[in-house]
Design a protein around this motif. Structure first.
Motif, short mmCIF file in Angstrom:
data_model
loop_
_atom_site.label_atom_id
_atom_site.label_comp_id
_atom_site.label_asym_id
_atom_site.label_seq_id
_atom_site.Cartn_x
_atom_site.Cartn_y
_atom_site.Cartn_z
N GLY A 64 0.68 -1.15 0.01
CA GLY A 64 -0.10 -0.06 -0.29
C GLY A 64 0.90 1.24 0.04
N LEU A 65 1.81 1.40 0.76
CA LEU A 65 2.71 2.41 0.73
C LEU A 65 3.57 2.73 -0.66
CD1 LEU A 65 4.32 1.77 4.59
CD2 LEU A 65 2.76 3.71 3.77
N SER A 66 3.96 1.40 -1.01
CA SER A 66 4.76 1.45 -2.43
C SER A 66 3.69 2.17 -3.37
CB SER A 66 4.85 0.16 -2.80
OG SER A 66 5.90 -0.40 -2.14
N ARG A 67 2.39 1.77 -3.49
CA ARG A 67 1.38 2.46 -4.25
C ARG A 67 1.45 3.90 -4.20
NH1 ARG A 67 -1.74 -2.54 -5.06
NH2 ARG A 67 -0.32 -3.66 -6.70
N THR A 68 1.42 4.09 -2.96
CA THR A 68 1.46 5.81 -2.65
C THR A 68 2.57 6.51 -3.19
OG1 THR A 68 -0.22 5.38 -0.73
CG2 THR A 68 1.17 7.42 -0.80
N LEU A 69 3.70 5.96 -2.84
CA LEU A 69 4.97 6.36 -3.54
C LEU A 69 5.23 6.47 -4.89
CD1 LEU A 69 7.51 4.74 -0.70
CD2 LEU A 69 6.69 7.31 -0.82
N LEU A 70 4.52 5.61 -5.55
CA LEU A 70 4.58 5.34 -7.13
C LEU A 70 3.40 6.13 -7.79
CD1 LEU A 70 5.82 1.97 -7.40
CD2 LEU A 70 7.12 3.93 -7.93
N SER A 71 2.62 6.64 -7.04
CA SER A 71 1.10 7.16 -7.73
C SER A 71 1.64 8.72 -8.22
CB SER A 71 0.28 7.26 -6.89
OG SER A 71 -0.93 7.64 -7.45
N ARG A 72 1.33 8.94 -9.50
CA ARG A 72 1.20 10.39 -9.92
C ARG A 72 0.19 11.17 -9.32
NH1 ARG A 72 1.35 7.92 -15.24
NH2 ARG A 72 -0.59 9.09 -15.52
N ASP A 73 -0.77 10.57 -8.73
CA ASP A 73 -1.91 11.30 -8.06
C ASP A 73 -1.70 11.58 -6.60
OD1 ASP A 73 -3.07 11.27 -10.59
OD2 ASP A 73 -4.27 9.18 -10.14
N SER A 74 -0.60 11.20 -6.14
CA SER A 74 -0.48 11.06 -4.43
C SER A 74 -0.18 12.81 -4.35
CB SER A 74 0.75 10.48 -3.96
OG SER A 74 0.25 9.15 -4.28
N THR A 75 -0.70 13.43 -3.21
CA THR A 75 -0.36 14.68 -3.23
C THR A 75 1.10 14.64 -2.27
OG1 THR A 75 -1.36 14.60 -0.80
CG2 THR A 75 -2.77 15.27 -2.33
N VAL A 76 1.51 15.85 -2.15
CA VAL A 76 2.94 15.97 -1.41
C VAL A 76 2.94 15.59 -0.16
CG1 VAL A 76 4.70 17.61 -0.92
CG2 VAL A 76 3.74 17.64 -3.09
N GLU A 77 1.66 15.89 0.31
CA GLU A 77 1.53 15.33 1.94
C GLU A 77 1.36 13.78 1.96
OE1 GLU A 77 1.28 15.59 6.05
OE2 GLU A 77 2.01 16.85 4.65
N GLU A 78 0.79 13.13 1.02
CA GLU A 78 0.54 11.91 1.06
C GLU A 78 1.90 11.12 0.74
OE1 GLU A 78 -4.07 11.31 -0.52
OE2 GLU A 78 -2.41 11.64 -2.10
N LEU A 79 2.66 11.83 -0.21
CA LEU A 79 4.13 11.24 -0.24
C LEU A 79 5.02 11.18 1.20
CD1 LEU A 79 4.69 12.92 -3.84
CD2 LEU A 79 4.36 10.22 -3.34
N ARG A 80 4.81 12.45 1.71
CA ARG A 80 5.66 12.68 2.93
C ARG A 80 5.26 11.44 3.86
NH1 ARG A 80 5.05 14.48 7.56
NH2 ARG A 80 3.07 14.91 7.57
#
Length: 409
Positions: free
Chosen positions: A180-196
């Motif tokens: 799940g964390l990998s998908r967030t890190l690799l998603s172009r749709d993730s916000t900067v906060e979600e990436l952090r």
């Protein structure tokens, strides 16, 4: 690396918006049409990044190889003009500590050497019996008492996850969390906060695991890294994040995409049963599918003449592996199908699916072994494998792949 404080003024207006770049519904296995159309026009095209900055889109095979191997192009994400494919993420990336994939030599080489031994061809060849066991057991579970399954969740995801967990020393029962964390890190749709938040969570997880490995070392990559005096827990965790994410996301999507494509070409599946032809067949699948559809970013640190244009120091470039791997002059020729088509008899060994130069994929021997074993075993054990419903592609990720692939046998 030569420091460049700011990017130079762009003399001409960008022509190609890099993202979002929708895929063609009629050709879902190829790169987005905006990239292939640019490649058909020129090997170098002006393009626009998501934050509005300009860069060069590099689509030609020779030009991509130059960008990825010439030290005048930097992979250091901390460079103030490094081209980013996520808008607004510069401050977050610059303040963090990048993994070695996003560093230049000599620091890149120093960190990479620490894990190279675990991914050498000789080491991977010794792992083949274990990979075969994992593949067989995954198929046993998938086929037990039923004749339909989602190949993504029941086979393509668990196989590389089990392999990389075993290699790194990560408990497989934590797979849902890191996937799940990998998908967030690799998603172009993730916000900067979600990436952090995702980056912090996966770093914390691996930092805690590193501490346990130091106290009770085992025969795995994280234990060996944790035992080093020259690495902090943060250093080990950063390398672990890279290997964990890359080690299962890329191969999982290649297994699923390859299966979906082969199901459209049953006349070529027999090539997988020939031990002499199997390695070449996998190279062709890697060439044609090239799952990094958004390209590899670099920044010029000196003026460079390339593809008939001048790239100024401080200008960003995006090396498009997917278009380079379909260049007719390199992979076409008499006796072969078009480079936009699957041809398992093609000599595709010069493909760039794993990158090129000093930063080319560290885990490519492992990925090749997993793909060869997974695909050969899948079609050998399930000769009647066929689609069983509507498939879904993952288009929001930097790693192109599949969300679902219903099959029956």
């Amino acid at each position: 690396m030569t420091a460049v404080p700011t990017a130079p003024a762009v003399p001409t207006a960008p022509a190609v918006p890099l993202l979002p770049a929708p895929h063609s519904s009629g050709c879902p296995f190829g790169p987005p049409p905006v990239y292939t159309e640019a490649a058909a026009t020129a090997s170098m095209t002006r393009a626009e990044l998501p934050d509005g900055d300009a860069c060069w889109l590099v689509t030609g095979y020779a030009e991509v190889r130059t960008v990825l191997s010439d030290r005048r192009f930097s992979a250091d994400v901390r460079h103030p003009a490094f081209p980013l494919l996520v808008a607004g993420a510069r401050e977050e990336l610059v303040t963090g500590k990048p993994n070695f994939l996003r560093l230049d030599d000599p620091e890149h080489a120093r960190q990479r050497r620490m894990v190279t031994g675990d991914f050498l061809v000789k080491r991977v060849e010794a792992l083949r019996p274990e990979i075969q066991r994992i593949v067989d057991e995954a198929l046993d579970r998938m086929t037990a008492g039923r004749t339909t399954a989602d190949l993504v969740t029941d086979f393509a995801l668990p196989v590389p996850s089990l392999v990389i967990c075993e290699l790194l020393g990560v408990p497989y029962e934590d797979r849902d969390r890191f996937q799940g964390l990998s998908r967030t890190l690799l998603s172009r749709d993730s916000t900067v906060e979600e990436l952090r938040v995702a980056q912090e969570e996966v770093q914390d997880y691996l930092r805690d695991l590193t501490a346990r490995k130091r106290a009770q070392p085992e025969d795995d990559v994280l234990s060996r890294l944790a035992a080093r005096d020259d690495l902090s827990p943060d250093d080990v965790a950063g390398t672990g994040v890279l290997l964990l994410v890359a080690g299962h996301e890329t191969t999982a999507n290649m297994i699923a995409l390859s299966t979906a494509l082969l199901l459209e070409h049953p006349e070529q599946v027999a090539r997988l049963a020939d031990p002499a032809a199997l390695p070449g067949a996998v190279e062709e699948l890697l060439r044609l599918l090239t799952i990094v559809h958004t390209g590899l970013p670099r920044v010029a640190v000196e003026d460079v003449e390339l593809g008939g244009v001048t790239i100024r120091a401080g200008e960003g470039v995006i090396a498009m592996l997917s278009t380079a791997n379909r260049e007719e002059a390199v992979f076409g020729g008499a006796g072969y199908r078009s480079t936009d088509e699957l041809d398992l008899d093609r000599d595709a060994r010069r493909h760039l699916a794993f990158g090129f130069g000093v930063h080319q994929c560290l885990g490519q021997p492992l990925a090749r072994a997993e793909l060869q074993i997974a695909l050969e075993t899948l079609f050998r054990r399930l000769p009647g494998l066929r689609p069983a419903g509507e498939r879904a592609f993952r288009t929001e990720s930097f790693i192109y792949g599949m969300r679902s692939l219903p099959v029956t046998w």
